[in-house]
Scaffold this motif. Structure first.
Motif, PDB file in Angstrom:
ATOM      1  N   SER A  85       0.862  -1.186   0.000  1.00  0.00           N
ATOM      2  CA  SER A  85       0.000   0.000   0.000  1.00  0.00           C
ATOM      3  C   SER A  85       0.897   1.233   0.000  1.00  0.00           C
ATOM      4  O   SER A  85       2.000   1.215   0.541  1.00  0.00           O
ATOM      5  CB  SER A  85      -0.942   0.003   1.200  1.00  0.00           C
ATOM      6  OG  SER A  85      -0.217   0.000   2.413  1.00  0.00           O
ATOM      7  N   THR A  87       1.063   5.464   0.676  1.00  0.00           N
ATOM      8  CA  THR A  87       0.410   6.623   1.270  1.00  0.00           C
ATOM      9  C   THR A  87       1.292   7.855   1.107  1.00  0.00           C
ATOM     10  O   THR A  87       2.510   7.753   1.042  1.00  0.00           O
ATOM     11  CB  THR A  87       0.124   6.414   2.777  1.00  0.00           C
ATOM     12  OG1 THR A  87       1.364   6.145   3.447  1.00  0.00           O
ATOM     13  CG2 THR A  87      -0.842   5.268   2.997  1.00  0.00           C
ATOM     14  N   THR A  90      -1.683  13.780  -2.061  1.00  0.00           N
ATOM     15  CA  THR A  90      -2.290  13.613  -3.392  1.00  0.00           C
ATOM     16  C   THR A  90      -2.178  14.894  -4.209  1.00  0.00           C
ATOM     17  O   THR A  90      -2.510  14.897  -5.383  1.00  0.00           O
ATOM     18  CB  THR A  90      -3.764  13.197  -3.287  1.00  0.00           C
ATOM     19  OG1 THR A  90      -4.464  14.164  -2.504  1.00  0.00           O
ATOM     20  CG2 THR A  90      -3.885  11.813  -2.648  1.00  0.00           C
ATOM     21  N   TYR A 100       6.730   9.689   0.446  1.00  0.00           N
ATOM     22  CA  TYR A 100       5.627   8.748   0.518  1.00  0.00           C
ATOM     23  C   TYR A 100       6.071   7.589   1.381  1.00  0.00           C
ATOM     24  O   TYR A 100       7.238   7.482   1.756  1.00  0.00           O
ATOM     25  CB  TYR A 100       5.234   8.262  -0.890  1.00  0.00           C
ATOM     26  CG  TYR A 100       4.556   9.357  -1.680  1.00  0.00           C
ATOM     27  CD1 TYR A 100       3.180   9.463  -1.703  1.00  0.00           C
ATOM     28  CD2 TYR A 100       5.307  10.303  -2.363  1.00  0.00           C
ATOM     29  CE1 TYR A 100       2.553  10.492  -2.406  1.00  0.00           C
ATOM     30  CE2 TYR A 100       4.704  11.336  -3.053  1.00  0.00           C
ATOM     31  CZ  TYR A 100       3.321  11.416  -3.076  1.00  0.00           C
ATOM     32  OH  TYR A 100       2.725  12.444  -3.755  1.00  0.00           O
ATOM     33  N   ASP A 168      -0.354   9.005 -12.061  1.00  0.00           N
ATOM     34  CA  ASP A 168      -0.236   7.946 -11.064  1.00  0.00           C
ATOM     35  C   ASP A 168       1.202   7.801 -10.596  1.00  0.00           C
ATOM     36  O   ASP A 168       2.143   7.903 -11.386  1.00  0.00           O
ATOM     37  CB  ASP A 168      -0.676   6.597 -11.645  1.00  0.00           C
ATOM     38  CG  ASP A 168      -2.181   6.497 -11.809  1.00  0.00           C
ATOM     39  OD1 ASP A 168      -2.906   7.188 -11.073  1.00  0.00           O
ATOM     40  OD2 ASP A 168      -2.630   5.713 -12.666  1.00  0.00           O
ATOM     41  N   THR A 170       3.219   4.760  -9.107  1.00  0.00           N
ATOM     42  CA  THR A 170       3.048   3.314  -8.998  1.00  0.00           C
ATOM     43  C   THR A 170       4.327   2.697  -8.450  1.00  0.00           C
ATOM     44  O   THR A 170       5.420   3.010  -8.906  1.00  0.00           O
ATOM     45  CB  THR A 170       2.738   2.696 -10.384  1.00  0.00           C
ATOM     46  OG1 THR A 170       1.609   3.359 -10.937  1.00  0.00           O
ATOM     47  CG2 THR A 170       2.438   1.212 -10.262  1.00  0.00           C
ATOM     48  N   ARG A 185      -0.649   1.890  -5.949  1.00  0.00           N
ATOM     49  CA  ARG A 185      -0.821   3.016  -6.856  1.00  0.00           C
ATOM     50  C   ARG A 185      -1.554   4.137  -6.124  1.00  0.00           C
ATOM     51  O   ARG A 185      -2.450   3.898  -5.342  1.00  0.00           O
ATOM     52  CB  ARG A 185      -1.623   2.581  -8.067  1.00  0.00           C
ATOM     53  CG  ARG A 185      -1.860   3.638  -9.107  1.00  0.00           C
ATOM     54  CD  ARG A 185      -2.654   3.096 -10.273  1.00  0.00           C
ATOM     55  NE  ARG A 185      -2.105   1.808 -10.683  1.00  0.00           N
ATOM     56  CZ  ARG A 185      -1.493   1.566 -11.831  1.00  0.00           C
ATOM     57  NH1 ARG A 185      -1.397   2.505 -12.729  1.00  0.00           N
ATOM     58  NH2 ARG A 185      -1.011   0.380 -12.115  1.00  0.00           N
ATOM     59  N   LEU A 186      -1.122   5.356  -6.427  1.00  0.00           N
ATOM     60  CA  LEU A 186      -1.766   6.540  -5.858  1.00  0.00           C
ATOM     61  C   LEU A 186      -1.860   7.591  -6.965  1.00  0.00           C
ATOM     62  O   LEU A 186      -0.850   7.895  -7.597  1.00  0.00           O
ATOM     63  CB  LEU A 186      -0.923   7.066  -4.685  1.00  0.00           C
ATOM     64  CG  LEU A 186      -1.499   8.198  -3.863  1.00  0.00           C
ATOM     65  CD1 LEU A 186      -2.779   7.768  -3.135  1.00  0.00           C
ATOM     66  CD2 LEU A 186      -0.477   8.666  -2.832  1.00  0.00           C
ATOM     67  N   THR A 187      -3.053   8.108  -7.190  1.00  0.00           N
ATOM     68  CA  THR A 187      -3.238   9.154  -8.189  1.00  0.00           C
ATOM     69  C   THR A 187      -3.023  10.507  -7.524  1.00  0.00           C
ATOM     70  O   THR A 187      -3.573  10.764  -6.456  1.00  0.00           O
ATOM     71  CB  THR A 187      -4.644   9.082  -8.824  1.00  0.00           C
ATOM     72  OG1 THR A 187      -4.799   7.795  -9.426  1.00  0.00           O
ATOM     73  CG2 THR A 187      -4.834  10.153  -9.877  1.00  0.00           C
ATOM     74  N   VAL A 188      -2.180  11.341  -8.145  1.00  0.00           N
ATOM     75  CA  VAL A 188      -1.878  12.677  -7.603  1.00  0.00           C
ATOM     76  C   VAL A 188      -2.220  13.750  -8.637  1.00  0.00           C
ATOM     77  O   VAL A 188      -2.275  13.478  -9.827  1.00  0.00           O
ATOM     78  CB  VAL A 188      -0.392  12.788  -7.190  1.00  0.00           C
ATOM     79  CG1 VAL A 188      -0.057  11.790  -6.092  1.00  0.00           C
ATOM     80  CG2 VAL A 188       0.532  12.610  -8.369  1.00  0.00           C
TER      81      VAL A 188
END
Length: 191
Positions: A85, A87, A90, A100, A168, A170, A185-188
């Motif tokens: 995961s 974090t 964003t 991160y 993203d 990733t 994955r985190l979309t910013v």
């Protein structure tokens, strides 16, 4: 001869970065904590290791290490069953480095070893970088059932991303990550 001197210098520099606490590569880590974080000794835009939250392993820009033997699948390694995961913020600014955290969780009923220590890919938009996971800085190289390790992950946001762009970040574990590799994955949005 000149190339050999450069290689030896790079190896010694990498050893110095990854063994700053005086431990040797063969020493084991105490299993007292189930959470660890990795930080970088060579970053000026991110917090120093003392500024990291407790239990976060510091990032070090390590080489990707030794890939698996030709013809063998990465899925044979137990860390392929970990859940990742990601974090962090964003909203980001192009041309900056942002911290991160990647958490690797063992959701199985058996302990999972990080030996051999895997590498990972980090992608921001279309740019991908590969690093070795900083297993030497973790308090343990075995993740117990239900436990996790958290690693610091500085991410450079490309200056070329314009304001308002959504992209993203990733993170994928393994020497040649595929769809079965632990991924996060985190979309910013670029401010």
């Amino acid at each position: 001869m000149f190339v050999l001197l450069i290689v030896v210098g790079a190896v010694l520099a990498g050893y110095g970065l990854t063994h700053r606490d005086g431990r040797t590569a063969g020493q084991s880590h105490a299993a007292a904590s189930t959470t660890a974080v990795v930080t970088s000794a060579a970053r000026s835009l991110t917090p120093t290791p003392s500024a990291l939250p407790v239990g976060v392993v510091a990032f070090v820009a390590l080489p990707v290490g030794t890939p698996p033997s030709p013809g063998s699948s990465e899925t044979v390694y137990p860390w392929h069953r970990l859940v990742a995961s990601l974090t962090g913020p964003t909203k980001v600014t192009g041309g900056t480095s942002t911290d991160y955290r990647v958490r690797l969780t063992n959701a199985t009923s058996a302990a999972i070893s990080l030996d051999p220590c895997p590498s990972y890919d980090l992608s921001v938009g279309l740019r991908t970088s590969s690093y070795g996971l900083n297993c030497n800085a973790a308090p343990t190289n075995v993740i117990a059932p239900g436990a996790s390790l958290t690693f610091d992950l500085p991410v450079s946001i490309p200056r070329s991303l314009s304001s308002g762009t959504r992209t993203d970040i990733t993170w994928s574990l393994g020497w040649q990550p595929d769809r079965t590799s632990p991924q996060a994955r985190l979309t910013v949005t670029v401010a």
